[in-house]
Scaffold this motif. Sequence first.
Motif, PDB file in Angstrom:
ATOM      1  N   ARG A 170      12.552  -1.353  35.060  1.00 11.81           N
ATOM      2  CA  ARG A 170      13.404  -1.349  33.867  1.00 11.81           C
ATOM      3  C   ARG A 170      12.823  -2.264  32.805  1.00 11.81           C
ATOM      4  N   ASP A 171      12.415  -3.460  33.226  1.00 13.81           N
ATOM      5  CA  ASP A 171      11.851  -4.438  32.294  1.00 13.81           C
ATOM      6  C   ASP A 171      10.574  -3.911  31.666  1.00 13.81           C
ATOM      7  N   CYS A 172       9.732  -3.271  32.466  1.00  6.86           N
ATOM      8  CA  CYS A 172       8.475  -2.734  31.946  1.00  6.86           C
ATOM      9  C   CYS A 172       8.711  -1.641  30.909  1.00  6.86           C
ATOM     10  N   ILE A 173       9.634  -0.737  31.213  1.00  6.50           N
ATOM     11  CA  ILE A 173       9.913   0.367  30.290  1.00  6.50           C
ATOM     12  C   ILE A 173      10.329  -0.170  28.918  1.00  6.50           C
ATOM     13  N   LEU A 174      11.197  -1.162  28.920  1.00  4.53           N
ATOM     14  CA  LEU A 174      11.689  -1.716  27.662  1.00  4.53           C
ATOM     15  C   LEU A 174      10.630  -2.532  26.924  1.00  4.53           C
ATOM     16  N   LYS A 175       9.597  -2.975  27.639  1.00  5.09           N
ATOM     17  CA  LYS A 175       8.562  -3.792  27.000  1.00  5.09           C
ATOM     18  C   LYS A 175       7.321  -3.010  26.599  1.00  5.09           C
TER      19      LYS A 175
END
Length: 246
Positions: free
Chosen positions: A15-20
């Motif tokens: 999730r964190d990667c997708i948003l970054k």
Amino acid sequence: MIPMTFPNDIKLSMRDCILKVLWPKDDIVTFFRNNSCTKSDIDALGDHKTLHRYQIVDNMFTYLSTKPDEGLGQYRAMLQSLVNWQQFDPYYFEKLGKLDKTEAERSITHLKQLQEIRDHKIQERRKAQARKEAATKVPSTTLPELKTKFISLLQSEVIGAKRGYVLEEILQSLCKISSLEVTEPYRVNGEQIDGSLKYDGEHYIIEAKWQEKAIANEAVYQFAGKIEGKMYGRGFLFQSTDLAKM
């Protein structure tokens, strides 16, 4: 069996990667579409343009968790895509400054580490399971010991119904010493199966009987009826006495 599911820490890191790595909402939805999410998965989001970026990701992950396979295929595809991510759009990272490449790469590195830890744990569990299965195939007794146990049955050192169980144990051990694949006794639909073995690529049901008096031929017909409806369709009948004369 090794459970096939994604731990929550990996999902949170994804999730964190997708948003970054992605800024436009349409790009986030396209990412899902390109990584095994079906049309019905995408439709479950509704009008994604009315949602915050993080809500799009959270809603998709929540929806995938309700699927029968818990979104296993989609998570696998997304994970591989993210750990190999190389697309850092200069427009959003450099010109607009909406995203930070250093933070994005840090998140990807963290995700890779979690994947390596998970893969290592799975490999260790598989090795442990393989060792356990190998241990069950190692004979725990020798032929002389089995001979002694069988003679004790002949000498009536074991009495009653226990003799049949001891005979089952002898046959099980004999199969293992002979390097045959064998299963323990089990019940199916209320019917007792004394075990089964695999020989020359074929499976055989085992039936073990120990009786002092000759048994009627009906026992053979009953055994034939037992194996007739089974997938194997063949079996071995071991008995301690002769059949009664017809």
